[in-house]
Design a protein around this motif. Sequence first.
Motif, PDB file in Angstrom:
ATOM      1  N   VAL A 173       0.843  -1.197   0.000  1.00  0.00           N
ATOM      2  CA  VAL A 173       0.000   0.000   0.000  1.00  0.00           C
ATOM      3  C   VAL A 173       0.879   1.248   0.000  1.00  0.00           C
ATOM      4  O   VAL A 173       1.780   1.390   0.834  1.00  0.00           O
ATOM      5  N   CYS A 211      -1.199  -4.908   6.076  1.00  0.00           N
ATOM      6  CA  CYS A 211      -0.610  -4.356   4.859  1.00  0.00           C
ATOM      7  C   CYS A 211       0.829  -3.888   5.100  1.00  0.00           C
ATOM      8  O   CYS A 211       1.209  -3.541   6.212  1.00  0.00           O
ATOM      9  N   ASP A 238      -0.132  -2.446  -4.706  1.00  0.00           N
ATOM     10  CA  ASP A 238      -1.452  -3.031  -4.951  1.00  0.00           C
ATOM     11  C   ASP A 238      -2.563  -2.016  -4.731  1.00  0.00           C
ATOM     12  O   ASP A 238      -3.596  -2.059  -5.392  1.00  0.00           O
ATOM     13  N   VAL A 239      -2.343  -1.114  -3.786  1.00  0.00           N
ATOM     14  CA  VAL A 239      -3.361  -0.135  -3.407  1.00  0.00           C
ATOM     15  C   VAL A 239      -2.679   1.206  -3.154  1.00  0.00           C
ATOM     16  O   VAL A 239      -1.589   1.254  -2.569  1.00  0.00           O
ATOM     17  N   VAL A 241      -3.532   4.739  -1.226  1.00  0.00           N
ATOM     18  CA  VAL A 241      -4.448   5.378  -0.285  1.00  0.00           C
ATOM     19  C   VAL A 241      -4.003   6.821  -0.085  1.00  0.00           C
ATOM     20  O   VAL A 241      -2.843   7.083   0.247  1.00  0.00           O
ATOM     21  N   PHE A 279     -13.288   5.743  -4.532  1.00  0.00           N
ATOM     22  CA  PHE A 279     -12.626   4.493  -4.896  1.00  0.00           C
ATOM     23  C   PHE A 279     -12.491   4.441  -6.411  1.00  0.00           C
ATOM     24  O   PHE A 279     -13.398   4.827  -7.151  1.00  0.00           O
ATOM     25  N   ARG A 281      -9.295   3.183  -9.726  1.00  0.00           N
ATOM     26  CA  ARG A 281      -8.132   2.379 -10.105  1.00  0.00           C
ATOM     27  C   ARG A 281      -7.171   3.239 -10.914  1.00  0.00           C
ATOM     28  O   ARG A 281      -7.577   4.028 -11.763  1.00  0.00           O
ATOM     29  N   ALA A 285      -3.307  -0.714  -9.838  1.00  0.00           N
ATOM     30  CA  ALA A 285      -3.480  -0.458  -8.406  1.00  0.00           C
ATOM     31  C   ALA A 285      -4.876   0.061  -8.107  1.00  0.00           C
ATOM     32  O   ALA A 285      -5.415   0.896  -8.841  1.00  0.00           O
ATOM     33  N   ASP A 286      -5.461  -0.426  -7.033  1.00  0.00           N
ATOM     34  CA  ASP A 286      -6.707   0.156  -6.544  1.00  0.00           C
ATOM     35  C   ASP A 286      -6.397   1.506  -5.917  1.00  0.00           C
ATOM     36  O   ASP A 286      -5.328   1.708  -5.324  1.00  0.00           O
ATOM     37  N   ILE A 288      -7.891   4.367  -3.190  1.00  0.00           N
ATOM     38  CA  ILE A 288      -8.837   4.699  -2.126  1.00  0.00           C
ATOM     39  C   ILE A 288      -8.545   6.117  -1.665  1.00  0.00           C
ATOM     40  O   ILE A 288      -7.429   6.416  -1.215  1.00  0.00           O
ATOM     41  N   LEU A 309      -9.891  -4.437   2.184  1.00  0.00           N
ATOM     42  CA  LEU A 309      -8.536  -4.964   2.273  1.00  0.00           C
ATOM     43  C   LEU A 309      -8.540  -6.419   2.728  1.00  0.00           C
ATOM     44  O   LEU A 309      -7.737  -7.232   2.236  1.00  0.00           O
ATOM     45  N   ARG A 312      -9.449  -8.557  -0.247  1.00  0.00           N
ATOM     46  CA  ARG A 312      -8.344  -8.654  -1.195  1.00  0.00           C
ATOM     47  C   ARG A 312      -7.294  -9.650  -0.721  1.00  0.00           C
ATOM     48  O   ARG A 312      -6.539 -10.199  -1.528  1.00  0.00           O
TER      49      ARG A 312
END
Length: 395
Positions: A173, A211, A238-239, A241, A279, A281, A285-286, A288, A309, A312
């Motif tokens: 993250v 994470c 992956d994410v 934030v 939210f 993409r 990567a997602d 948030i 999370l 996932r």
Amino acid sequence: MLTVSAALDALKQQVRLNPRIQTLSLDEALGYTLASAVISSLAVPDFDNSAMDGYVLAVDDINKLDSYTLVQRIAAGETGRALMAGEAARIFTGAPIPPGGNTVVMQEDCTVVEGCLQIQGRLTLGQHIRRRGEDVQAGREILPAGCRLGAAELGLLAAIGVAHVAVRAPLRVALLSTGKELVEPGQPLGAGQIYNSNRYAIGALLREAGCSVSDFGIVADMLADTRAALQAAAQDHDVVVSSGGVSVGEEDHVKAAVSELGELALWKIAMKPGKPFAFGRIGEADFIGLPGNPVSSFVTFQLLVRPFLAARQGGQYQALWLELPAGFSLAKAGQRDEYLRVRIENNALQPYTNQSSAVLTSAVWADGLALLPAGQTVKPGDVLRYWPLRGWRSV
């Protein structure tokens, strides 16, 4: 605007299971999520054993005898010889029940006189014996895929002889903050500046969720800077934030930057605090986007981000809602579902005096959230849904 429930459903549709799996020793696996179910290869306990310190008897006719011949002593880790009817053995907690032994009597109910064991009180055949497989049966699943490994789970794995487990690798993250008013703790504050509390609160929440967090620092309130920071953060993560910048002000550029770099699938939730939640993409990567106000980001993370999370990583996380009476009144109904910071006092819910989304002390003081549905007022005794946030609270 979507309700929290509808937003959760929408997020579930966006879940992609983290494919990276690694094998860890039990010493390393705390907080990780199992990648596959664990089947026990043995029974626990693997033999009948004594549930307490006392004496094991070879009972032929229950309660017929009140005296037994004491013939041996069996400690945990030892194997005794067979008992004949009318014989007894001194036995300790966890020691195997010898052949012929069928009842254990606690030492407090016995007296030994010249090699004879005298019993006080009535017996129940089979009492105080832990039976083979009464905890775990061989060949049975003991932990499912997606299980988050805590202390009890690690102890159970050790009890069946498992030394290593396959787990989902932590989600990678990238965390960034937006706002030219932000300053890192330890630095002097200038006029109109505040310390960046979200970096530490959200970072801690992400780590609690299992994470691996990379800090991308504070991003200036400019579209080009925001776009560049988000694009860099999306690489090898992956994410992504972010906190702040997802509202509709002239200095809020996150929404526009995400829309340029990828797609924004979800924006604005009918909840208080926490409406400006996003939210989407960016590449693989997602994304948030959390609100900038610290309580808003804290609440939306708990209700929306943590379940996402967990999914996932192959697991589940659900709020444990209870029902408790209100110890307060609220005459004005709101237009959105509101999540009040409350604590239990005298078996009733009491709210923090200041429910502003900027008052982080309310999250420290509270032991849970109380849901106040849109359009609803409150009077003392009304039953509200309550979600405990943790098993302890600040005094």
